[in-house]
Design a protein around this motif. Structure first.
Motif, PDB file in Angstrom:
ATOM      1  N   PRO A   1       0.856  -1.149   0.117  1.00 12.32           N
ATOM      2  CA  PRO A   1       0.196  -0.408  -0.261  1.00 12.32           C
ATOM      3  C   PRO A   1       0.979   1.254   0.292  1.00 12.32           C
ATOM      4  O   PRO A   1       0.672   1.891  -0.789  1.00 12.32           O
TER       5      PRO A   1
ATOM      6  N   GLU B   1       2.065   1.608  -2.934  1.00 11.24           N
ATOM      7  CA  GLU B   1       0.965   1.895  -4.211  1.00 11.24           C
ATOM      8  C   GLU B   1       0.883   3.587  -4.026  1.00 11.24           C
ATOM      9  O   GLU B   1       0.432   4.499  -4.833  1.00 11.24           O
ATOM     10  N   VAL B   2       0.874   4.012  -3.361  1.00 15.36           N
ATOM     11  CA  VAL B   2       0.269   5.511  -2.609  1.00 15.36           C
ATOM     12  C   VAL B   2       1.624   6.694  -2.536  1.00 15.36           C
ATOM     13  O   VAL B   2       0.545   7.099  -3.207  1.00 15.36           O
TER      14      VAL B   2
ATOM     15  N   ASN C   1      -0.766  10.029  -7.728  1.00  9.04           N
ATOM     16  CA  ASN C   1      -0.677  10.049  -5.674  1.00  9.04           C
ATOM     17  C   ASN C   1      -0.135  11.080  -4.893  1.00  9.04           C
ATOM     18  O   ASN C   1       0.001  11.858  -4.470  1.00  9.04           O
TER      19      ASN C   1
ATOM     20  N   ILE D   1      -7.461   9.946  -1.987  1.00 10.81           N
ATOM     21  CA  ILE D   1      -7.256   8.920  -2.410  1.00 10.81           C
ATOM     22  C   ILE D   1      -6.994   8.452  -1.787  1.00 10.81           C
ATOM     23  O   ILE D   1      -6.824   6.407  -2.240  1.00 10.81           O
ATOM     24  N   TYR D   2      -7.078   7.869   0.091  1.00  7.76           N
ATOM     25  CA  TYR D   2      -7.779   6.314   0.735  1.00  7.76           C
ATOM     26  C   TYR D   2      -8.653   6.351   0.924  1.00  7.76           C
ATOM     27  O   TYR D   2      -9.031   4.845   1.053  1.00  7.76           O
TER      28      TYR D   2
ATOM     29  N   LYS E   1      -8.936   2.649  -1.488  1.00 10.43           N
ATOM     30  CA  LYS E   1      -9.000   1.415  -1.015  1.00 10.43           C
ATOM     31  C   LYS E   1      -8.458   1.635   0.053  1.00 10.43           C
ATOM     32  O   LYS E   1      -7.495   2.955   1.240  1.00 10.43           O
TER      33      LYS E   1
ATOM     34  N   SER F   1      -6.647   0.050   2.434  1.00 10.51           N
ATOM     35  CA  SER F   1      -5.329   0.248   2.660  1.00 10.51           C
ATOM     36  C   SER F   1      -4.423   0.646   2.221  1.00 10.51           C
ATOM     37  O   SER F   1      -3.471   0.902   3.062  1.00 10.51           O
ATOM     38  N   TYR F   2      -5.353   2.250   1.954  1.00  8.14           N
ATOM     39  CA  TYR F   2      -4.268   3.338   1.915  1.00  8.14           C
ATOM     40  C   TYR F   2      -4.173   4.121   2.667  1.00  8.14           C
ATOM     41  O   TYR F   2      -3.251   5.066   3.186  1.00  8.14           O
TER      42      TYR F   2
ATOM     43  N   VAL G   1      -1.496   7.061   3.843  1.00  6.33           N
ATOM     44  CA  VAL G   1      -1.700   8.453   3.060  1.00  6.33           C
ATOM     45  C   VAL G   1      -1.188   9.392   4.760  1.00  6.33           C
ATOM     46  O   VAL G   1      -0.610  10.191   4.400  1.00  6.33           O
TER      47      VAL G   1
END
Length: 220
Positions: free
Chosen positions: A6, A9-10, A15, A182-183, A186, A188-189, A193
């Motif tokens: 995660p 990805e973030v 992002n 952003i979170y 998903k 898991s973000y 974040v």
């Protein structure tokens, strides 16, 4: 590796750029509010210190009223209530207006207290030497008071920067708002974040706190 996924990805470029855009809005709103509130708060604090009949008591009532209201209420009032009487503002302007009103009241009290901290003997000596009230304020009282006021003023600016996050309630596209977008993609973000948002706030506020600490040491 699953735990770090995660975060990876973030922290991807898109992002991260989106968060930086929000942080830019945060800094912009804070900077404008700081300048305006310092000017207005300085004027109000000085007028209250001067104890002008009618004016000073009236300003005291206004300042105490604002200082005892939640900032969130002032933000709601600026964005939702003022349009009802024909005063419409876009989101950023409403946030700046609300922060400026609230912080002006807080800063005016700091400035008034700083001016009151100057010993009366110095004022009497300045008047006895031929300086009028304005000259005494400008050349004797204000320079000394400003040195004493700098640390609490910087601390108030730190609070202002953090308070910009409250404008998320009116969808100001600041750092926290963009982080929420952003979170929301998903679950898991959420932690990644919040980590980066907290880090961005921390960097700026810690730098300001170091400035305040250094200035405070110089006064001792």
């Amino acid at each position: 590796m699953d735990v770090l996924a995660p975060f990876i990805e973030v922290y991807k470029l898109d992002n991260f750029k989106f968060l930086l855009e929000g942080f830019g809005v945060t800094l912009k709103v804070a900077a404008i509010s700081i300048v305006l509130s310092f000017m207005i708060g300085g004027l109000i604090g000085t007028l209250r210190y001067a104890r002008i009949p009618v004016v000073s008591p009236l300003l005291a009532v206004i300042v105490e009223t604002i200082r005892n209201l939640p900032l969130l209420l002032i933000i709601f009032f600026a964005y939702f209530a003022l349009p009802e009487i024909g005063i419409e503002m876009e989101i950023t302007t409403a946030a700046i207006a609300a922060l400026t009103v609230f912080e002006s009241a807080m800063l005016s009290e700091i400035i008034r207290s700083g001016l009151n901290s100057i010993e009366k003997g110095q004022i009497e000596a300045a008047r006895a030497s031929g300086l009028n009230y304005i000259q005494t304020l400008r050349y004797i009282i204000m320079p000394q008071a400003l040195r004493r006021m700098v640390p609490p003023i910087v601390s108030q600016f730190i609070s202002l920067l953090k308070d910009t996050s409250l404008a998320v309630v009116i969808a100001l596209p600041d750092l926290l708002h963009n982080g929420q977008i952003i979170y929301a993609q998903k679950g898991s973000y959420v932690i990644p974040v919040f980590v980066i948002v907290a880090f961005m706030y921390f960097i700026v506020n810690y730098a300001l706190s170091l400035v305040a600490r250094r200035l405070e040491i110089r006064q001792t």
